[in-house]
Design an enzyme around this catalytic site. Structure first.
Site, PDB file in Angstrom:
ATOM      1  N   TYR A 146       0.707  -1.110   0.033  1.00 53.60           N
ATOM      2  CA  TYR A 146      -0.061  -0.013   0.145  1.00 53.60           C
ATOM      3  C   TYR A 146       0.880   1.127  -0.189  1.00 53.60           C
ATOM      4  CZ  TYR A 146      -3.799  -3.195   1.321  1.00 53.60           C
ATOM      5  OH  TYR A 146      -4.788  -4.415   1.231  1.00 53.60           O
ATOM      6  N   LYS A 195       4.058 -15.482   2.474  1.00 52.32           N
ATOM      7  CA  LYS A 195       3.926 -16.069   1.238  1.00 52.32           C
ATOM      8  C   LYS A 195       5.252 -16.631   0.789  1.00 52.32           C
ATOM      9  CE  LYS A 195       1.247 -17.852  -2.099  1.00 52.32           C
ATOM     10  NZ  LYS A 195       0.580 -19.012  -2.119  1.00 52.32           N
ATOM     11  N   ASP A 227      -2.787 -18.295   2.153  1.00 54.17           N
ATOM     12  CA  ASP A 227      -3.817 -18.812   1.640  1.00 54.17           C
ATOM     13  C   ASP A 227      -4.347 -19.960   2.481  1.00 54.17           C
ATOM     14  OD1 ASP A 227      -1.168 -20.134   1.067  1.00 54.17           O
ATOM     15  OD2 ASP A 227      -1.612 -20.786  -0.901  1.00 54.17           O
ATOM     16  N   ASP A 251      -4.836  -6.921   6.172  1.00 55.22           N
ATOM     17  CA  ASP A 251      -5.874  -5.950   5.778  1.00 55.22           C
ATOM     18  C   ASP A 251      -7.200  -7.095   5.695  1.00 55.22           C
ATOM     19  OD1 ASP A 251      -7.641  -4.369   5.087  1.00 55.22           O
ATOM     20  OD2 ASP A 251      -6.629  -3.739   3.366  1.00 55.22           O
ATOM     21  N   ASP A 255     -10.331  -8.489   8.301  1.00 48.78           N
ATOM     22  CA  ASP A 255     -11.749  -8.521   8.223  1.00 48.78           C
ATOM     23  C   ASP A 255     -12.585  -9.928   8.160  1.00 48.78           C
ATOM     24  OD1 ASP A 255     -11.954  -5.829   7.848  1.00 48.78           O
ATOM     25  OD2 ASP A 255     -12.486  -5.719   5.769  1.00 48.78           O
TER      26      ASP A 255
END
Ligand code: NAD
Length: 360
Positions: A146, A195, A227, A251, A255
């Site tokens: 970001y 990852k 994942d 992020d 959620d």
């Protein structure tokens, strides 16, 4: 203990829920003999109305001079408010980004806890919920994808967009240290999510996290690919204590974790910098649809105040007392409208605050 708290009620339901959190903090101060000194500043739409900008330099400086910040929420009805007829950097939410950056809040903590009284609101099956879950997602907030360089260009007549994901070892180390410190206050387990089978940034992440773990022999460290983590959260959420991860993975995962608790009005959060300083706020927004109607659930903000006691002031006993008071009120069957179910007693925002304060 003497603590200087800056309150930012903000917009919509913000002032109502911050008022209740201060009521609870005042009760803590009275019972445990502390002094909490409040200073209120404007941010968001109310600051635009007063000063023409969502956050003034003075407001930011006042926040900097405090020991911690308690925020309600900012923003209005996006489709139908004069606050949105301006450039993005002048909208209410720009205040939020400016204060996070201005205070160097790089560590975001979002707990996801399932109250057994609210288990029906959890979208997972009973056999998966088991004895419930109690985790915190520790997300790096100021680096990664970001904040990396990005651009869109045309290459041989084809549009092409590039985003870059960069972390240096210092950025990884400081968030890892926070995660291990917090794990020490909890069940002493960190699952670091990356990852590393694909990304260089993840391989560096893993290496630095492993080095930090050597200073915390009492905390168990595991690694999990992102994942797999997304699957594990809905297959076996009880296995997680502290989940440590980078900005974008955090992020998405935070959620997902908050969704499985079933209620947005219950979810607290904290953003910390390198010292003990932090900004504490509910995970939800300013809910303009219910503002001023005594309908808002103040529990997320009250639990954020409990996090402030724990992480900025090191007052664990007092934080426990607030969390237990919330638990008791729920066990006794009191509910605001958003978490109401049959057989329970419906109460408004202010009454919910009173009930929790009385139980401390
Ligand atoms: P929201 O979280 O404000 O509301 C979503 C839904 O949840 C609404 O139906 C609302 O009534 C309900 N809700 C939220 N908090 C509640 C509570 N404490 N008690 C009971 N019900 C509650 O999200 P939104 O509608 O997408 O956004 C509204 C405004 O808030 C927008 O301007 C948005 O930009 C802003 N926002 C601010 C923050 C922040 O200040 N940190 C975060 C998210 C959204």
């Amino acid at each position: 203990m003497d603590c200087r708290i800056v309150t930012i009620p903000g917009d919509g339901i913000g002032p109502e829920i911050v008022r209740e959190a201060c009521k609870v903090l005042d009760r803590v101060a009275q019972v445990y003999e502390h002094s909490f000194h409040y200073k209120e500043v404007l941010m968001g739409g109310c600051s635009i109305d007063a000063y023409g900008v969502p956050l003034t330099e003075e407001a930011l400086e006042t926040a900097r001079q405090s020991d911690a910040v308690l925020l309600g929420a900012v923003g209005g009805n996006v489709g139908n408010s004069r606050w949105y007829d301006v450039a993005p950097n002048l909208r209410p939410e720009a205040g939020l980004l400016a204060i996070r950056k201005g205070l160097n809040l790089f560590a975001n903590i979002r707990p996801a806890y399932l109250y057994k009284e609210l288990a029906k609101a959890c979208p997972l099956k009973k056999e998966i919920i088991g004895d419930g879950f109690d985790m915190v997602i520790m997300r790096e907030l100021t680096g990664g994808l970001y904040f990396g360089e990005r651009h869109t260009e045309e290459v041989d007549g084809v549009l092409q967009a590039t985003d870059t994901l960069t972390y240096n070892e210092n950025e990884i180390r400081r968030i890892a240290v926070k995660a291990f410190d917090i794990a020490r206050k909890r069940r002493k387990s960190v699952i670091s999510v990356d990852k590393a089978n694909v990304l260089d940034s993840s391989r560096l992440w893993r290496k630095v996290v492993e080095a930090v773990a050597e200073d915390y022999p009492d905390v168990k460290l595991e690694h999990m690919l992102v994942d797999n983590c997304a699957m594990q959260l809905v297959m076996n959420p009880g296995q997680f204590d502290v989940v440590l991860t980078e900005n974008m993975f955090g992020d998405i995962l935070s959620d997902e974790a908050s969704m499985i608790t079933g209620s947005i009005g219950m979810l607290s959060s904290a953003s910390l910098n390198e010292s003990r300083f932090g900004m504490y706020e509910p995970s939800h927004g300013s809910a303009p649809d219910i503002a001023g109607k005594d309908l808002a659930n103040p529990i997320a903000t009250i639990l954020s105040a409990a996090m402030m006691l724990r992480y900025s002031f090191d007052l664990d006993k007092e934080a426990d007392a607030v969390e237990k008071a919330v638990q008791r009120v729920l066990t006794e069957g009191y509910r605001t409208a958003d978490i109401m179910s049959e057989g329970c007693t419906r109460v408004g925002t202010a009454r919910m605050g009173d009930l929790i304060a009385e139980r401390i």
